[in-house]
Design an enzyme around this catalytic site. Sequence first.
Site, PDB file in Angstrom:
ATOM      1  N   GLU A 116     -15.627  36.937   2.108  1.00 36.80           N
ATOM      2  CA  GLU A 116     -14.420  37.683   1.633  1.00 36.80           C
ATOM      3  C   GLU A 116     -14.607  38.051   0.206  1.00 36.80           C
ATOM      4  O   GLU A 116     -14.395  39.267  -0.074  1.00 36.80           O
ATOM      5  CB  GLU A 116     -13.236  36.779   1.796  1.00 36.80           C
ATOM      6  CG  GLU A 116     -12.898  36.536   3.034  1.00 36.80           C
ATOM      7  CD  GLU A 116     -11.442  35.805   3.280  1.00 36.80           C
ATOM      8  OE1 GLU A 116     -11.351  34.981   2.534  1.00 36.80           O
ATOM      9  OE2 GLU A 116     -10.786  36.152   4.444  1.00 36.80           O
ATOM     10  N   GLU A 137     -14.724  29.963  10.042  1.00 39.22           N
ATOM     11  CA  GLU A 137     -13.749  29.194   9.845  1.00 39.22           C
ATOM     12  C   GLU A 137     -13.217  28.875  10.833  1.00 39.22           C
ATOM     13  O   GLU A 137     -12.674  27.638  11.285  1.00 39.22           O
ATOM     14  CB  GLU A 137     -12.532  29.651   8.894  1.00 39.22           C
ATOM     15  CG  GLU A 137     -13.019  30.054   7.592  1.00 39.22           C
ATOM     16  CD  GLU A 137     -13.649  31.900   7.364  1.00 39.22           C
ATOM     17  OE1 GLU A 137     -13.442  32.247   6.024  1.00 39.22           O
ATOM     18  OE2 GLU A 137     -14.100  32.302   8.308  1.00 39.22           O
TER      19      GLU A 137
END
Length: 271
Positions: free
Chosen positions: A115, A135
Amino acid sequence: MSDVVLYESNGPIATITLNRPDKLNALNTEVVLELDKRFAEAGADDSIKVILLAAKGRAFSAGFDMNDEIEDGTETPLDWLPVLRRDCDLTMRVWSCPKPTIAVVQGYCLAGACEIAMACDLIVAADDAKFGEPEIQYGSGPVTLLMPFILGQKKTNELLFTGDKINAEEALSLGLINKIVPLEDLETAARELALRIAPTPLPILQLTKQALNRAYEAKGLRTAVNANIDISALINGANTPEQQAFDKVAAEKGLKAALAWRDERYKATTA
């Protein structure tokens, strides 16, 4: 002064370097705070026109350091909210930096580190780079959720539902990165790109970046990012049996054993 994040300026270029190579540059609390400080410093320095975000060792970063949450006992959504807000604030600090930013990526660039790389304006990657947001395999989710705005809906859905990783070639074909170079040429290629940008007057660079960011924010990027934090807290604090089992293995045998347990679960589903 902390040495987990290094800072160097050379003419119009600042280089911010992750420096936890023995931990695959995992982003613990100290790293997050230092990165935030260094981006603020480079952003405010009028002698700097371009910022490189690089990393020591064989990986850019494996993502946020799970040992932080295990040691702190972060469990409920209310526990998770301030942690996730802090992590998201760092990514958006990079996104909002008033100078062009270039992520310089080798090896793994995963989860929260992916990210942060996506929040940079450009990404130069070595041919061994691997990108992904795994994740979901931890019972977690992306904190900042920039990927839909970078890759589009369908590929984002695939990567976030599966947690799969992609190599540099696929990342280039999807528009996630700007160029691939041999690992030994990575630093040189990134600096050459920065030097191509640096002759432009700083106010023009700043206004151009502002215009580009506003275009994405007009599509709802900031609204989506802010809305996602609450959902991420609910996901992380869901306390499913799988999350409990992972945490138990981590507490009793260590994080490496917990990751092996998780990987075995996902291998079984693809056998």
